[in-house]
Every structure is written in structure tokens, then in C-alpha cells.
Design an enzyme around this catalytic site. Structure first.
Site, mmCIF file in Angstrom:
data_model
loop_
_atom_site.group_PDB
_atom_site.id
_atom_site.type_symbol
_atom_site.label_atom_id
_atom_site.label_comp_id
_atom_site.label_asym_id
_atom_site.label_seq_id
_atom_site.Cartn_x
_atom_site.Cartn_y
_atom_site.Cartn_z
ATOM 1 N N TYR A 27 4.461 7.493 1.480
ATOM 2 C CA TYR A 27 5.150 6.324 2.031
ATOM 3 C C TYR A 27 4.525 5.004 1.612
ATOM 4 C CZ TYR A 27 1.606 7.026 5.774
ATOM 5 O OH TYR A 27 0.447 7.219 6.501
ATOM 6 N N LYS A 47 7.721 0.529 7.068
ATOM 7 C CA LYS A 47 7.404 1.744 6.309
ATOM 8 C C LYS A 47 8.649 2.294 5.633
ATOM 9 C CE LYS A 47 3.790 2.825 9.604
ATOM 10 N NZ LYS A 47 3.402 3.607 10.797
ATOM 11 N N GLN A 98 0.856 -1.204 0.000
ATOM 12 C CA GLN A 98 0.000 0.000 0.000
ATOM 13 C C GLN A 98 0.876 1.232 0.000
ATOM 14 O OE1 GLN A 98 -3.312 -0.106 2.843
ATOM 15 N NE2 GLN A 98 -3.030 2.065 3.296
ATOM 16 N N HIS A 131 2.541 6.463 15.713
ATOM 17 C CA HIS A 131 1.593 5.413 15.354
ATOM 18 C C HIS A 131 2.281 4.096 15.023
ATOM 19 C CE1 HIS A 131 -1.088 8.905 13.741
ATOM 20 N NE2 HIS A 131 -1.066 8.865 15.065
ATOM 21 N N LYS A 151 -7.354 12.024 18.287
ATOM 22 C CA LYS A 151 -6.825 10.667 18.549
ATOM 23 C C LYS A 151 -5.389 10.758 19.078
ATOM 24 C CE LYS A 151 -4.914 8.114 15.299
ATOM 25 N NZ LYS A 151 -4.627 7.299 14.094
HETATM 26 C C1 T46 Z 1 -3.391 5.416 7.969
HETATM 27 C C2 T46 Z 1 -4.653 5.279 7.165
HETATM 28 C C3 T46 Z 1 -5.753 6.087 7.416
HETATM 29 N N1 T46 Z 1 -6.889 5.928 6.680
HETATM 30 C C4 T46 Z 1 -8.011 6.825 6.968
HETATM 31 C C5 T46 Z 1 -8.525 6.741 8.389
HETATM 32 C C6 T46 Z 1 -8.965 8.146 8.699
HETATM 33 O O1 T46 Z 1 -10.309 8.343 8.290
HETATM 34 C C7 T46 Z 1 -8.072 9.028 7.831
HETATM 35 C C8 T46 Z 1 -6.932 9.669 8.598
HETATM 36 O O2 T46 Z 1 -6.298 8.646 9.331
HETATM 37 P P1 T46 Z 1 -5.240 9.000 10.440
HETATM 38 O O3 T46 Z 1 -5.696 10.191 11.231
HETATM 39 O O4 T46 Z 1 -4.879 7.740 11.181
HETATM 40 O O5 T46 Z 1 -3.997 9.450 9.518
HETATM 41 P P2 T46 Z 1 -2.525 9.787 10.071
HETATM 42 O O6 T46 Z 1 -2.581 10.522 11.370
HETATM 43 O O7 T46 Z 1 -1.802 10.392 8.934
HETATM 44 O O8 T46 Z 1 -1.915 8.352 10.372
HETATM 45 C C9 T46 Z 1 -0.706 7.909 9.782
HETATM 46 O O9 T46 Z 1 0.300 8.699 10.340
HETATM 47 C C10 T46 Z 1 1.481 8.109 10.798
HETATM 48 C C11 T46 Z 1 2.597 9.078 10.624
HETATM 49 C C12 T46 Z 1 1.802 6.769 10.268
HETATM 50 O O10 T46 Z 1 2.954 6.349 10.234
HETATM 51 C C13 T46 Z 1 0.706 5.888 9.882
HETATM 52 O O11 T46 Z 1 0.867 5.468 8.549
HETATM 53 C C14 T46 Z 1 -0.637 6.434 10.036
HETATM 54 O O12 T46 Z 1 -1.030 6.152 11.370
HETATM 55 O O13 T46 Z 1 -7.533 8.164 6.815
HETATM 56 C C15 T46 Z 1 -7.003 4.999 5.680
HETATM 57 O O14 T46 Z 1 -8.048 4.885 5.017
HETATM 58 N N2 T46 Z 1 -5.914 4.180 5.434
HETATM 59 C C16 T46 Z 1 -4.748 4.292 6.136
HETATM 60 O O15 T46 Z 1 -3.787 3.536 5.847
#
Ligand code: T46
Length: 183
Positions: free
Chosen positions: A132, A72, A47, A62, A169
Site C-alpha cells: 500500500y 491509503k 511512502q 490503525h 499492541k
Molecule cells: C506501519 C509502519 C511500521 N513500521 C515498523 C514498526 C514496527 O517495528 C513494525 C511493525 O509495525 P506494526 O505492527 O505497526 O505494523 P502493522 O500492524 O502492519 O501496521 C499497519 O497495519 C495497518 C493495516 C495499517 O493500515 C497501517 O499502515 C499500519 O498501522 O514496522 C515502520 O517502520 N513503518 C511503518 O510505516
């Protein structure tokens, strides 16, 4: 490409060969065979993710727990971020230690962390586009993390904490001392 192992075993910085000419530049952002040869393990990225954030955004720390742990390979395609990986492997001599790497569109540095690491980054430029590869799919029920300003991890984010922008979160992630490593 130049690949250097960091103080955290299994984590590498990658500096691609950039070919510049009067039109601009070209570089191989990922080459499976060369990558595996340098890091010494087989990797099957499944992915690609991309996020755009404004200055002061901190996403992290995370990780996904097994069986959805993720390795990653991260890079910045626009702007500048301070990227951090934290060793969560309970038997590792660097358990709880972190490695910070400055990733920018200009330096084109990439950072690889295997499964068993927490990951986060802080945006230093007005905006940053973060791109990434991960070797296991998103599994929200296995997605968790450790709070960015954990005292035991003691990460210097090099940014005024009052100006940080975090998701709800991320503001409520667990402390390292309460964390029981599944890695
Ligand atoms: C990570 C991810 C998120 N989502 C959806 C879920 C939420 O509705 C939205 C935002 O997700 P989140 O707030 O978890 O996104 P980040 O804060 O950028 O999270 C990432 O940030 C840090 C730096 C990381 O290393 C991880 O890859 C990942 O945790 O995207 C998806 O549909 N697929 C995904 O693979």
C-alpha cells in the site's frame, strides 16, 4: 480503470485494466494523473509499505492522528484479505460506519481511503502479501487505533475469532466509545 465511490464518501474501489497475453498479464498498479482525475483530489503518496501475514492475522484498526494522518491506497499482491475502513470523521454522516472490501491477487481490486479513517485487514488465504501507498510518513508517536472487535463498530470479520492472530499492541487498542475524533 473503473473507479467506484463506496457508501463512505471519499473511499473508492479501483479496478485496473489488466492486459493479458500468452506471457501473462500487465496492469498499471498506480497512475497519478488517472488516479487524481477519478477520485477528484490531489494526492501525494510519500511512502510504500508491504507486509506479509499468515491466515488469521488481523492487522488493525490503525490510524495516525494529525498532523500525521494518512490516506491509503491498498492492494493485495498475493493471497486474499478482507479489508476494512472505518469513518472517523466526526462531522461525517457515516461517522463510525465501515466499508469492507475483498482484496485478492486474483481480483486485483484496490481500495482508497482518505485521511480520517481507521484501517485494518484480515488474512483469509494461507498467506497474503499486502502492499500500500500512504500520503504521510510513519509517525510512531501519532500511531494509534481502535480495537478490532469493538461492539459499536460491529465489524463482521467473517472469521472464527479463536483463530485470529493479533499483535499485543492490537489486542489493547481503545474502544470506539472512548475515542475522541481529531478528524
Ligand atoms: C506501519 C509502519 C511500521 N513500521 C515498523 C514498526 C514496527 O517495528 C513494525 C511493525 O509495525 P506494526 O505492527 O505497526 O505494523 P502493522 O500492524 O502492519 O501496521 C499497519 O497495519 C495497518 C493495516 C495499517 O493500515 C497501517 O499502515 C499500519 O498501522 O514496522 C515502520 O517502520 N513503518 C511503518 O510505516
Amino acid at each position: 480503470m473503473t473507479v467506484k465511490e463506496t457508501a463512505l464518501k471519499g473511499c473508492f474501489t479501483i479496478q485496473p485494466n489488466v492486459f493479458e497475453d500468452k506471457r501473462g498479464y500487465f496492469f498499471e498498479s498506480f497512475n497519478q494523473g488517472k488516479f487524481e482525475e477519478h477520485i477528484g483530489i490531489k494526492i501525494d503518496f510519500v511512502q510504500d509499505n508491504e507486509s506479509k501475514s499468515q491466515k488469521g492475522v488481523l492487522r488493525g484498526l490503525h490510524f495516525q492522528i494529525p498532523p500525521y494522518a494518512q490516506a491509503k491506497l491498498v492492494r493485495v499482491v498475493q493471497g486474499e484479505v478482507l479489508d476494512v475502513a472505518v469513518d472517523l470523521r466526526k462531522d461525517s454522516p457515516t461517522f463510525g460506519k465501515h466499508q469492507s472490501v475483498l482484496l485478492t491477487a486474483k481480483n486485483k481490486t484496490q481500495f482508497f481511503m482518505p485521511r480520517g479513517f481507521a484501517h485494518g485487514f484480515l488474512v483469509l488465504s494461507d498467506t497474503a502479501i499486502f502492499s500500500y501507498k500512504i500520503d504521510n510518513v510513519y509517525a510512531p508517536d501519532h500511531d494509534t487505533g481502535i480495537i478490532w472487535n469493538d461492539k459499536d463498530l460491529n465489524i463482521d470479520w467473517q472469521f472464527e475469532k479463536e483463530k485470529l492472530i493479533l499483535s499485543e499492541k492490537d489486542k489493547n487498542l481503545q474502544s470506539f466509545k472512548n475515542f475522541k475524533s481529531p478528524f
